[in-house]
Design an enzyme around this catalytic site. Structure first.
Site, PDB file in Angstrom:
ATOM      1  N   LYS A 170      18.760 -53.672  -1.527  1.00  0.00           N
ATOM      2  CA  LYS A 170      18.878 -54.634  -2.513  1.00  0.00           C
ATOM      3  C   LYS A 170      17.404 -54.613  -3.283  1.00  0.00           C
ATOM      4  O   LYS A 170      17.282 -54.982  -4.501  1.00  0.00           O
ATOM      5  CB  LYS A 170      18.858 -56.074  -1.917  1.00  0.00           C
ATOM      6  CG  LYS A 170      20.470 -56.018  -1.443  1.00  0.00           C
ATOM      7  CD  LYS A 170      20.806 -57.467  -0.758  1.00  0.00           C
ATOM      8  CE  LYS A 170      22.365 -57.262  -0.122  1.00  0.00           C
ATOM      9  NZ  LYS A 170      22.522 -58.582   0.119  1.00  0.00           N
TER      10      LYS A 170
ATOM     11  N   ASP B 226      23.629 -63.447  -4.182  1.00  0.00           N
ATOM     12  CA  ASP B 226      23.495 -64.066  -2.554  1.00  0.00           C
ATOM     13  C   ASP B 226      23.154 -65.257  -2.358  1.00  0.00           C
ATOM     14  O   ASP B 226      23.643 -66.145  -1.456  1.00  0.00           O
ATOM     15  CB  ASP B 226      22.657 -62.815  -1.832  1.00  0.00           C
ATOM     16  CG  ASP B 226      23.382 -61.585  -1.368  1.00  0.00           C
ATOM     17  OD1 ASP B 226      24.590 -61.560  -1.303  1.00  0.00           O
ATOM     18  OD2 ASP B 226      22.722 -60.734  -1.195  1.00  0.00           O
TER      19      ASP B 226
ATOM     20  N   SER C  74      34.605 -56.424   0.598  1.00  0.00           N
ATOM     21  CA  SER C  74      34.484 -56.511  -0.756  1.00  0.00           C
ATOM     22  C   SER C  74      35.477 -55.881  -1.803  1.00  0.00           C
ATOM     23  O   SER C  74      36.104 -56.414  -2.650  1.00  0.00           O
ATOM     24  CB  SER C  74      33.091 -56.119  -1.302  1.00  0.00           C
ATOM     25  OG  SER C  74      32.193 -56.735  -0.534  1.00  0.00           O
TER      26      SER C  74
HETATM   27  P1  NDP Z   1      16.658 -56.099   5.127  1.00  0.00           P
HETATM   28  O1  NDP Z   1      16.971 -54.679   5.546  1.00  0.00           O
HETATM   29  O2  NDP Z   1      16.193 -56.355   3.933  1.00  0.00           O
HETATM   30  O3  NDP Z   1      16.207 -56.970   6.300  1.00  0.00           O
HETATM   31  C1  NDP Z   1      16.393 -56.604   7.589  1.00  0.00           C
HETATM   32  C2  NDP Z   1      15.658 -57.913   8.246  1.00  0.00           C
HETATM   33  O4  NDP Z   1      16.009 -58.036   9.490  1.00  0.00           O
HETATM   34  C3  NDP Z   1      14.046 -57.870   8.651  1.00  0.00           C
HETATM   35  O5  NDP Z   1      13.401 -59.243   8.573  1.00  0.00           O
HETATM   36  C4  NDP Z   1      14.033 -56.964   9.773  1.00  0.00           C
HETATM   37  O6  NDP Z   1      12.682 -57.410  10.550  1.00  0.00           O
HETATM   38  C5  NDP Z   1      15.029 -57.698  10.605  1.00  0.00           C
HETATM   39  N1  NDP Z   1      15.669 -57.003  11.651  1.00  0.00           N
HETATM   40  C6  NDP Z   1      16.268 -56.004  11.740  1.00  0.00           C
HETATM   41  N2  NDP Z   1      16.608 -55.680  12.954  1.00  0.00           N
HETATM   42  C7  NDP Z   1      16.332 -56.472  13.914  1.00  0.00           C
HETATM   43  C8  NDP Z   1      16.269 -56.776  15.134  1.00  0.00           C
HETATM   44  N3  NDP Z   1      16.887 -55.985  15.909  1.00  0.00           N
HETATM   45  N4  NDP Z   1      15.415 -57.568  15.531  1.00  0.00           N
HETATM   46  C9  NDP Z   1      14.749 -58.633  14.729  1.00  0.00           C
HETATM   47  N5  NDP Z   1      14.903 -58.400  13.517  1.00  0.00           N
HETATM   48  C10 NDP Z   1      15.454 -57.472  12.989  1.00  0.00           C
HETATM   49  O7  NDP Z   1      18.327 -56.626   5.257  1.00  0.00           O
HETATM   50  P2  NDP Z   1      19.014 -57.731   4.417  1.00  0.00           P
HETATM   51  O8  NDP Z   1      18.179 -58.921   4.134  1.00  0.00           O
HETATM   52  O9  NDP Z   1      19.682 -57.235   3.008  1.00  0.00           O
HETATM   53  O10 NDP Z   1      20.267 -58.118   5.130  1.00  0.00           O
HETATM   54  C11 NDP Z   1      20.212 -58.915   6.444  1.00  0.00           C
HETATM   55  C12 NDP Z   1      21.565 -59.209   6.933  1.00  0.00           C
HETATM   56  O11 NDP Z   1      22.283 -60.160   5.934  1.00  0.00           O
HETATM   57  C13 NDP Z   1      22.476 -58.062   7.136  1.00  0.00           C
HETATM   58  O12 NDP Z   1      23.199 -58.257   8.411  1.00  0.00           O
HETATM   59  C14 NDP Z   1      23.823 -58.104   6.036  1.00  0.00           C
HETATM   60  O13 NDP Z   1      24.963 -57.419   6.571  1.00  0.00           O
HETATM   61  C15 NDP Z   1      23.699 -59.379   5.988  1.00  0.00           C
HETATM   62  N6  NDP Z   1      24.276 -59.923   4.698  1.00  0.00           N
HETATM   63  C16 NDP Z   1      25.459 -60.839   4.592  1.00  0.00           C
HETATM   64  C17 NDP Z   1      25.786 -61.316   3.461  1.00  0.00           C
HETATM   65  C18 NDP Z   1      27.187 -61.854   3.149  1.00  0.00           C
HETATM   66  O14 NDP Z   1      27.703 -62.066   2.165  1.00  0.00           O
HETATM   67  N7  NDP Z   1      27.564 -62.322   4.355  1.00  0.00           N
HETATM   68  C19 NDP Z   1      25.216 -61.155   2.053  1.00  0.00           C
HETATM   69  C20 NDP Z   1      24.074 -60.416   2.331  1.00  0.00           C
HETATM   70  C21 NDP Z   1      23.606 -59.682   3.406  1.00  0.00           C
HETATM   71  P3  NDP Z   1      11.395 -56.407  10.151  1.00  0.00           P
HETATM   72  O15 NDP Z   1      10.730 -56.845   8.802  1.00  0.00           O
HETATM   73  O16 NDP Z   1      10.651 -56.592  11.309  1.00  0.00           O
HETATM   74  O17 NDP Z   1      11.859 -54.966   9.880  1.00  0.00           O
END
Ligand code: NDP
Length: 262
Positions: free
Chosen positions: A63, A99, A16
Site C-alpha cells: 500500500k 480503508d 473482493s
Molecule cells: P503492513 O505489512 O503494512 O504492516 C504489518 C504490521 O503488522 C506491522 O506493524 C508489523 O510489525 C505487524 N506484524 C506483522 N506480523 C506480525 C507478528 N507476527 N507479530 C506482531 N506484529 C506483526 O500490513 P497492512 O497494515 O497493510 O495490513 C495489516 C492487516 O490488515 C493484514 O492482515 C490485512 O489483511 C488486514 N487488512 C484488512 C482489511 C479489511 O478490509 N478487512 C483492509 C486492509 C488490511 P513490524 O513493524 O514490527 O514489522
C-alpha cells in the site's frame, strides 16, 4: 469492457472479486474484477499497464509502494502516504485510500472512545488519523520501533512491547497481519492476557477467520468482530471510484450485500 484487479502478496483468500463483479453485473457496468499475485512491488506500475487495467485495489504489503507509484494522490491518501485504490485516467495513475473511512464505519456500533491499535503498518496508518479526526483517542502498540517514529511525529501515543504501560481501552484492534496466514498472536500472550479483560470489545481487521487474537479475546469473554465489514465498506467506496461516481454508496452497498451472502 473495463478490467480491474486486486494486487497483493497474498490474494488467494480475497472476496473482493465476488463483491465487485456482483455490483458491476447488477448495475450493468461493463467491467470485470480479478486478482493478481504481485511478487515484486517495484513492478506495480509496469504490471498495471501491461495488463491494460482501468483500476486496482492494493493489499498487503504494497500500500505504501502503491502511493509512490501514483502520479496524483487525493488529499487523504497524500496525508497518510498509503493507497489501496488506484485509477488510470489519461495515462496517469490516481491514488485513493478507502480503508480509513471503511474501518471508521465498521466500528461505529461500539460507541468506543479509547482505542488501542496493535500494529503500525499501512492499515494502521490509514485508519489512525481518520479515527482521531472523528474524536477517538488512539494509541499505537507495535512489535518494533522503526514504524512508530512517524506516529510520534503526528502526536499519537505510540510504544513497543518494552515501553508500553498496560491500561484499559474500550477497543483493542489487531491491525497486524499476525494470524492472516499463520497462527500467531499480534503481541506477547502475557501482555494480551492483561489487556483483553480490561477492554469493552476486540476487533481484528483480518476477515473470514477466527484468528488466534479473536480466539484469545473470546476466551476472556470479550465481544469480538472480524474485518468483514471493513472489507465490505472499503469495497463499496472503491467501487464508487471504479464506476466514476455513477452510482451512490447505497446502490453499490445493496448489490454487494447480495454477494457477501454467497
Ligand atoms: P503492513 O505489512 O503494512 O504492516 C504489518 C504490521 O503488522 C506491522 O506493524 C508489523 O510489525 C505487524 N506484524 C506483522 N506480523 C506480525 C507478528 N507476527 N507479530 C506482531 N506484529 C506483526 O500490513 P497492512 O497494515 O497493510 O495490513 C495489516 C492487516 O490488515 C493484514 O492482515 C490485512 O489483511 C488486514 N487488512 C484488512 C482489511 C479489511 O478490509 N478487512 C483492509 C486492509 C488490511 P513490524 O513493524 O514490527 O514489522
Amino acid at each position: 469492457m473495463k478490467y480491474f484487479a486486486l494486487f497483493g502478496g497474498v490474494v488467494s483468500h480475497s472476496k473482493s472479486p465476488i463483491l465487485h463483479n456482483k455490483a458491476f453485473k447488477e448495475l450493468k457496468y461493463d467491467a470485470c474484477y480479478t486478482r493478481h499475485l504481485l511478487e515484486n512491488g517495484s513492478e506495480l506500475k509496469e504490471t498495471f499497464f501491461d495488463l491494460k487495467l482501468s483500476g486496482i485495489n492494493v493489499t498487503v504489503p504494497y500500500k505504501r509502494t502503491a502511493a509512490n507509484a501514483c502520479d496524483v494522490l487525493d488529499p487523504f491518501a497524500k496525508t497518510i502516504g498509503v493507497v489501496n485504490t488506484i485509477l488510470e485516467k489519461d495515462g496517469l495513475l490516481y491514488g485513493y485510500n478507502t480503508d480509513g473511512p471503511a474501518f471508521l464505519k465498521s466500528i461505529s456500533e461500539f460507541n468506543a472512545k479509547t482505542v488501542l491499535f496493535i500494529g503500525a503498518g499501512g492499515t494502521a496508518k490509514s485508519t489512525s488519523s481518520i479515527l482521531r479526526n472523528a474524536g477517538y483517542d488512539v494509541t499505537i502498540l507495535n512489535r518494533t520501533k522503526e514504524r512508530l517514529d512517524e506516529y510520534k511525529r503526528d502526536d499519537f501515543k505510540a510504544a513497543t512491547y518494552e515501553t508500553f504501560v498496560p491500561k484499559a481501552y474500550d477497543l483493542i484492534v489487531n491491525m497486524t497481519s499476525a494470524g492472516l496466514v499463520d497462527e500467531e498472536l499480534p503481541a506477547p500472550k502475557e501482555l494480551l492476557d492483561i489487556l483483553l479483560p480490561l477492554s469493552t470489545a476486540c476487533v481484528d481487521v483480518i476477515y473470514d477467520k477466527e484468528t488466534p487474537f479473536l480466539k484469545l479475546a473470546k476466551s476472556h469473554n470479550r465481544p469480538t468482530k472480524d474485518g468483514s465489514d471493513m472489507l465490505f465498506y472499503q469495497a463499496v467506496y472503491a467501487c464508487i471510484h471504479f464506476t466514476d461516481g455513477k452510482f451512490s454508496f447505497d446502490e453499490i452497498e445493496q448489490e454487494m450485500r447480495k454477494a457477501s451472502l454467497l
